[in-house]
Design a protein around this motif. Structure first.
Motif, short mmCIF file in Angstrom:
data_model
loop_
_atom_site.label_atom_id
_atom_site.label_comp_id
_atom_site.label_asym_id
_atom_site.label_seq_id
_atom_site.Cartn_x
_atom_site.Cartn_y
_atom_site.Cartn_z
N ALA A 11 -10.64 -5.12 -15.45
CA ALA A 11 -11.31 -4.59 -16.44
C ALA A 11 -10.72 -3.04 -16.13
CB ALA A 11 -12.60 -4.25 -16.11
N ILE A 12 -10.13 -2.36 -15.71
CA ILE A 12 -9.63 -1.00 -16.07
C ILE A 12 -8.54 -1.02 -16.56
CG2 ILE A 12 -8.91 1.10 -14.81
CD1 ILE A 12 -11.49 0.52 -12.52
N LEU A 13 -7.53 -1.90 -15.55
CA LEU A 13 -6.01 -2.25 -15.83
C LEU A 13 -5.97 -2.59 -17.35
CD1 LEU A 13 -4.43 -4.01 -13.25
CD2 LEU A 13 -4.86 -1.70 -13.52
N ASN A 14 -6.75 -3.10 -17.84
CA ASN A 14 -7.69 -4.19 -19.28
C ASN A 14 -8.01 -3.01 -20.46
OD1 ASN A 14 -6.37 -6.65 -19.89
ND2 ASN A 14 -7.19 -7.07 -17.88
N ARG A 15 -7.58 -1.55 -20.11
CA ARG A 15 -8.84 -1.01 -20.55
C ARG A 15 -10.46 -1.30 -20.34
NH1 ARG A 15 -5.71 4.19 -19.29
NH2 ARG A 15 -6.71 5.25 -21.16
N THR B 156 0.90 -0.93 -0.19
CA THR B 156 0.10 0.08 0.28
C THR B 156 -0.02 1.34 0.08
OG1 THR B 156 -1.32 -1.27 0.81
CG2 THR B 156 -1.83 1.11 1.46
N ALA B 157 1.67 1.56 0.95
CA ALA B 157 2.57 2.88 1.42
C ALA B 157 3.49 2.73 -0.28
CB ALA B 157 4.12 2.29 2.20
N GLY B 158 4.10 1.78 -1.24
CA GLY B 158 4.48 1.72 -2.59
C GLY B 158 3.81 1.89 -3.20
N LEU B 159 2.56 1.77 -4.02
CA LEU B 159 1.59 2.20 -4.50
C LEU B 159 1.09 3.52 -4.62
CD1 LEU B 159 -0.35 -0.91 -5.12
CD2 LEU B 159 1.08 -0.10 -6.62
N PHE B 160 1.33 3.79 -2.76
CA PHE B 160 0.36 5.53 -2.78
C PHE B 160 1.92 5.93 -2.79
CE2 PHE B 160 0.63 8.72 0.27
CZ PHE B 160 -0.83 9.14 0.04
N THR B 161 3.43 5.72 -2.98
CA THR B 161 4.60 6.48 -2.92
C THR B 161 3.99 6.55 -5.01
OG1 THR B 161 5.19 5.89 -1.30
CG2 THR B 161 6.77 7.05 -3.52
N ALA B 162 3.72 5.82 -5.51
CA ALA B 162 3.80 5.51 -6.92
C ALA B 162 3.08 6.50 -7.53
CB ALA B 162 4.00 4.36 -7.72
N SER B 163 1.97 6.80 -6.85
CA SER B 163 0.31 7.75 -7.49
C SER B 163 1.21 8.73 -7.41
CB SER B 163 -0.64 7.12 -6.83
OG SER B 163 -0.49 7.59 -5.34
N PRO C 240 -4.78 5.50 -13.78
CA PRO C 240 -5.18 4.38 -14.94
C PRO C 240 -4.63 3.41 -14.45
CG PRO C 240 -3.76 5.38 -16.79
CD PRO C 240 -3.12 5.95 -15.41
N VAL C 241 -3.54 3.22 -13.53
CA VAL C 241 -2.94 2.06 -13.28
C VAL C 241 -2.54 1.68 -11.85
CG1 VAL C 241 -0.66 0.64 -13.48
CG2 VAL C 241 -1.54 1.76 -15.56
N ALA C 242 -1.95 2.77 -10.82
CA ALA C 242 -1.42 3.09 -9.20
C ALA C 242 -2.96 2.97 -9.27
CB ALA C 242 -0.34 4.35 -9.72
N LEU C 243 -3.40 4.06 -8.76
CA LEU C 243 -5.58 4.28 -7.75
C LEU C 243 -5.82 3.22 -8.15
CD1 LEU C 243 -6.22 5.99 -6.81
CD2 LEU C 243 -7.75 7.33 -8.52
N PRO C 244 -6.17 1.94 -9.92
CA PRO C 244 -7.07 0.93 -9.06
C PRO C 244 -5.92 -0.11 -8.65
CG PRO C 244 -6.45 1.75 -11.18
CD PRO C 244 -5.76 2.73 -10.85
N LEU C 245 -5.12 -0.37 -8.54
CA LEU C 245 -4.68 -1.68 -7.92
C LEU C 245 -4.45 -1.45 -6.72
CD1 LEU C 245 -0.99 -2.16 -10.26
CD2 LEU C 245 -2.64 -3.80 -9.84
N LEU C 246 -4.29 0.32 -5.99
CA LEU C 246 -3.98 0.47 -4.69
C LEU C 246 -5.44 0.71 -4.27
CD1 LEU C 246 -2.48 2.07 -2.65
CD2 LEU C 246 -3.22 4.47 -3.92
N TRP C 247 -6.30 0.99 -5.03
CA TRP C 247 -7.86 0.01 -4.30
C TRP C 247 -8.50 -1.14 -4.48
CZ3 TRP C 247 -12.12 4.72 -5.85
CH2 TRP C 247 -11.62 5.41 -5.50
N GLY C 248 -7.78 -1.21 -5.28
CA GLY C 248 -8.12 -3.21 -5.41
C GLY C 248 -6.99 -3.93 -4.11
#
Length: 533
Positions: A480-484, A354-361, A371-379
């Protein structure tokens, strides 16, 4: 006598589990989804979309074509079927039935065999409904009145029945992994399912479920019969308005070669072998060998101060001489307690990711962060959110919570607000970035998504009494979001979804789910009070 006892034990376990499953909400939901899939996968000729594309040709809707189109839905049936029949062993552990079984002479193999028979029987009932729906679709969509039951149903019998047995075995293998949480296993199977689908596209030898077998045979037939075929083909939701201009390809049915049967037998044997391997490590409800996770102390958790037996403080004042405190309610304190309950006991791996994805976002370009970091972070928060609607019953404290003052006005809104706060906090870097770019629609879409996800989690948990429905659908939406895929974009990260104004529709769905959540919780409270009387 011993042989009769073993057979009867297996059959009783299978019968009890079978009746338990077909009476559940998940089974009814699965039947409805399967019927919808078949209805959608056999669209009208002028529907404007197709599920099986053959380039400059289209299939003639006869018995062979409709039966094969339904058989090509087997990957979707495998996804639905797994989530209907899994968690059988976990349920016996939770309810205490497993400990009762452990005191009997039933062996590990007998127990798992009974569960396997039950899984397969439930999936065969679903398949029976699929076959009936396939016959109905022939009369609804067919371009000929000549019904050929063999060509219509053989693809389902030869391809889908083995696939259902494979799924029954995989569900039992996953279920025997008692060291892992059910939520984690539900998510893990989704990616196993993706791997199996991807493998089926590479080679017929790796087509575990047989979903690509019909398409390969169709391509071979059309190549032989129509040399002018452009070679394009595919399956999925393909939007097109040119089907009326396509030439008609009349297919006479599958060429059932020995290799097709051998491939199905091979994967059935492999799946059953996995069950036998799983039986070797299954602990047969021996609680002495079940790994007990120690309660973790994290910076989310504050250890409460212990009350000592000393009636007097160092100042010489007795706490018994103090006046009684008046009852008062603090919404802020309840909100803080909800946040602590959600975040308490999370693993160090979850905190690190979570900390890594939050930093990446926060420090990556918006094209990646949104379109990538935020959906992964919520997922990544799925196992926290999925428990919100059913944790009262899962932890058997519903009577205590529902008997408190105003649970519908206080506890449920606090739960939703706390979950929304977590998602908004995690989305803060992206939210600030889109506001600085002047993209107010994206900010609006993120706000709507932060409200939609907790409401969806709570409503699904209240309706089904478990976390499985949310875990499955939310995982699919993030993927699905990650695959547009625009239709599943609940954060407004895909340009097509912004053009459609999807956030407006999502807000309406959120309000509807909110009404469902409060109505369902009110019924639970009333039922709990009525039962107590």
């Amino acid at each position: 006598m011993e042989r009769s006892y073993k057979i009867n034990s297996i059959l009783h376990i299978a019968k009890a589990d079978f009746l338990q499953r077909i009476r559940s909400y998940y089974f009814l939901i699965a039947l409805g989804v399967c019927v919808f899939i078949i209805y959608s996968f056999v669209p009208p000729v002028n529907a404007g979309y197709t599920m099986v594309s053959l380039g400059n040709y289209r299939g003639f809707y006869n018995s062979a074509w409709i039966g094969s189109m339904v058989a090509m839905c087997v990957p979707f049936f495998a996804l639905i079927g797994f989530y209907v029949v899994n968690n059988a062993v976990k349920r016996d552990i939770t309810t205490g039935v497993g400990q009762i079984i452990a005191t009997t002479r039933i062996t590990k193999v007998q127990y798992l065999t009974g569960k396997l028979i039950s899984n397969f029987a439930v999936l065969l009932v679903i398949l029976l409904v699929i076959m009936i729906m396939t016959i109905i679709m022939f009369f609804v969509r067919g371009e000929t009145s000549q019904l050929e039951l063999g060509k219509l149903l053989f693809p389902l019998l030869i391809l889908t029945v083995p696939a259902m047995f494979i799924i029954a075995c995989l569900a039992l293998v996953f279920d025997s992994l008692t060291d892992f949480s059910p939520g984690f296993l539900n998510i893990a199977y989704f990616f196993v399912w993706i791997f199996m689908i991807s493998g089926s596209l590479g080679s017929p030898a790796t087509d575990v479920l047989g979903g690509n077998t019909c398409l390969i045979d169709i391509k071979n037939a059309i190549t032989t019969m129509h040399p002018d075929w452009n070679g394009n083909s595919g399956t999925g939701i393909l939007v097109t308005d040119s089907l009326g201009k396509c030439k008609v390809f009349t297919w006479q049915g599958m060429n059932w070669t020995p290799w097709i049967f051998l491939a199905r037998i091979f994967w059935v044997v492999v799946a059953f072998g996995l069950v036998l391997i799983a039986s070797l490590r299954f602990n047969r409800f021996d609680t002495s060998v079940i790994r007990i996770k120690k309660q973790r102390t994290s910076w989310f958790t504050r250890k409460p101060a212990a009350v000592t037996d000393n009636h007097y403080s160092h100042s010489g004042i007795s706490y018994r001489d103090l006046p009684l405190g008046g009852a008062r309610f603090s919404y802020f304190s309840m909100l803080k307690a909800e946040l602590r309950m959600m975040l308490r006991g999370q693993t160090n791996l979850w905190m690190f990711l979570t900390a890594g994805l939050f930093t990446a976002s926060a420090f990556t370009p918006l094209k990646f962060a949104y379109p990538v970091a935020l959906p992964l972070l919520w997922g990544l928060q799925i196992l926290i959110l999925s428990k919100l609607g059913s944790r009262e019953f899962t932890n058997r404290c519903n009577d205590y919570i529902f008997s408190a003052a105003y649970p519908l006005k206080r506890q449920l809104p606090a739960t939703l607000l706390a979950a929304t706060f977590i998602l908004l906090f995690l989305a803060l870097p992206v939210l600030v970035s889109v506001l600085l770019c002047g993209n107010f629609y994206s900010a609006y879409a993120i706000l709507v998504g932060a409200m939609f996800v907790p409401v969806f989690a709570v409503a699904s948990g209240i309706l089904t009494g478990g976390s499985k429905l949310f875990e499955v659908f939310f995982t699919m939406m993030v993927y699905a979001i990650l695959n547009r895929v625009p239709i599943c974009d609940f954060i407004g990260a895909i340009e097509k979804s912004q053009e459609l104004g999807l956030a407006n529709y999502l807000l309406i769905i959120t309000v509807a789910l909110l009404i469902v959540a409060f109505t369902g919780r009110k019924r639970q409270i009333i039922h709990s009070h009525t039962w107590q009387r």
